[in-house]
Scaffold this motif. Structure first.
Motif, PDB file in Angstrom:
ATOM      1  N   ALA A 182      -7.716  -2.543   3.353  1.00 36.09           N
ATOM      2  CA  ALA A 182      -8.292  -1.396   4.073  1.00 36.09           C
ATOM      3  C   ALA A 182      -7.730  -1.291   5.485  1.00 36.09           C
ATOM      4  N   ALA A 183      -7.325  -2.402   6.067  1.00 37.78           N
ATOM      5  CA  ALA A 183      -6.773  -2.393   7.422  1.00 37.78           C
ATOM      6  C   ALA A 183      -5.303  -1.989   7.444  1.00 37.78           C
ATOM      7  N   LYS A 195       0.864  -1.181   0.000  1.00 38.48           N
ATOM      8  CA  LYS A 195       0.000   0.000   0.000  1.00 38.48           C
ATOM      9  C   LYS A 195       0.899   1.228   0.000  1.00 38.48           C
ATOM     10  N   VAL A 243      -9.205  -6.220  -1.332  1.00 40.25           N
ATOM     11  CA  VAL A 243      -9.501  -4.809  -1.056  1.00 40.25           C
ATOM     12  C   VAL A 243      -9.887  -4.629   0.410  1.00 40.25           C
ATOM     13  N   ASN A 244     -10.704  -5.543   0.944  1.00 38.96           N
ATOM     14  CA  ASN A 244     -11.101  -5.454   2.359  1.00 38.96           C
ATOM     15  C   ASN A 244      -9.911  -5.628   3.295  1.00 38.96           C
ATOM     16  N   LEU A 245      -9.030  -6.568   2.987  1.00 42.13           N
ATOM     17  CA  LEU A 245      -7.842  -6.768   3.812  1.00 42.13           C
ATOM     18  C   LEU A 245      -6.923  -5.551   3.740  1.00 42.13           C
ATOM     19  N   GLU A 272     -10.991 -10.476  -5.506  1.00 42.03           N
ATOM     20  CA  GLU A 272     -10.532  -9.086  -5.511  1.00 42.03           C
ATOM     21  C   GLU A 272     -11.147  -8.310  -4.344  1.00 42.03           C
ATOM     22  N   GLU A 273     -12.409  -8.559  -4.059  1.00 42.42           N
ATOM     23  CA  GLU A 273     -13.089  -7.880  -2.959  1.00 42.42           C
ATOM     24  C   GLU A 273     -12.441  -8.222  -1.616  1.00 42.42           C
ATOM     25  N   ASP A 274     -12.025  -9.484  -1.440  1.00 41.92           N
ATOM     26  CA  ASP A 274     -11.337  -9.888  -0.211  1.00 41.92           C
ATOM     27  C   ASP A 274     -10.039  -9.109  -0.035  1.00 41.92           C
TER      28      ASP A 274
END
Length: 148
Positions: A94-95, A53, A90-92, A86-88
């Motif tokens: 975010a942290a 990131k 993106v969620n990971l 991909e959604e998983d």
């Protein structure tokens, strides 16, 4: 990957390990330890990605075949099932803090497969599970030692 019979699957876990900016030193030591677990049949790697990131929040996702210095993990590539959508990811991500790198590992606990299979065949179902963080265990041991 050869798809196992659903009845033979062991519990599946995941973890995310984050490295603060300028501290990600991938020496291959973690890859070697993971390879030992795979080689011994203790686990089966189902997915492995490295997330970076940027300071601006931009996300870069690398699959194991995109990584350098992880020769030991290439042997596990045939077992990768790519469970993370991909959604998983993106969620990971975010942290994660900006400027960090994180490794995401999803694995099957093959050592527990026979027990889990026997439990399912007997009609049992999992109603709770969890993990006690090692920091909590160490703090408890330290508190006990101080109390003696």
């Amino acid at each position: 990957m050869t798809s196992p019979d659903n009845d033979d699957l062991g519990p599946v876990d995941y973890l995310v390990v984050e490295f603060p900016p300028a501290t990600s030193h991938f020496t291959g030591e973690m890859a070697a330890e993971l390879d030992k677990l795979v080689t011994s049949g203790t686990i089966r790697v189902l997915d492995l990605v490295v997330l970076t990131k940027g300071p601006d929040g931009e996300l870069d996702v690398l699959e194991v075949n995109d990584l350098e210095g992880v020769g030991e993990l290439r042997a596990a590539e045939a077992q990768l099932a790519g469970l993370l959508a991909e959604e998983d990811v993106v969620n990971l991500a975010a942290a994660m803090e900006p400027g960090t790198t994180a490794g995401v590992l999803v694995w099957e606990n093959t050592w527990a497969g026979p027990f889990a299979s026997a439990a399912r065949r007997s009609g049992a179902q999992l109603i709770a599970n969890g993990r006690i963080p090692i920091q909590a265990i160490l703090a408890s041991i330290e508190a006990d030692d101080e109390g003696e």
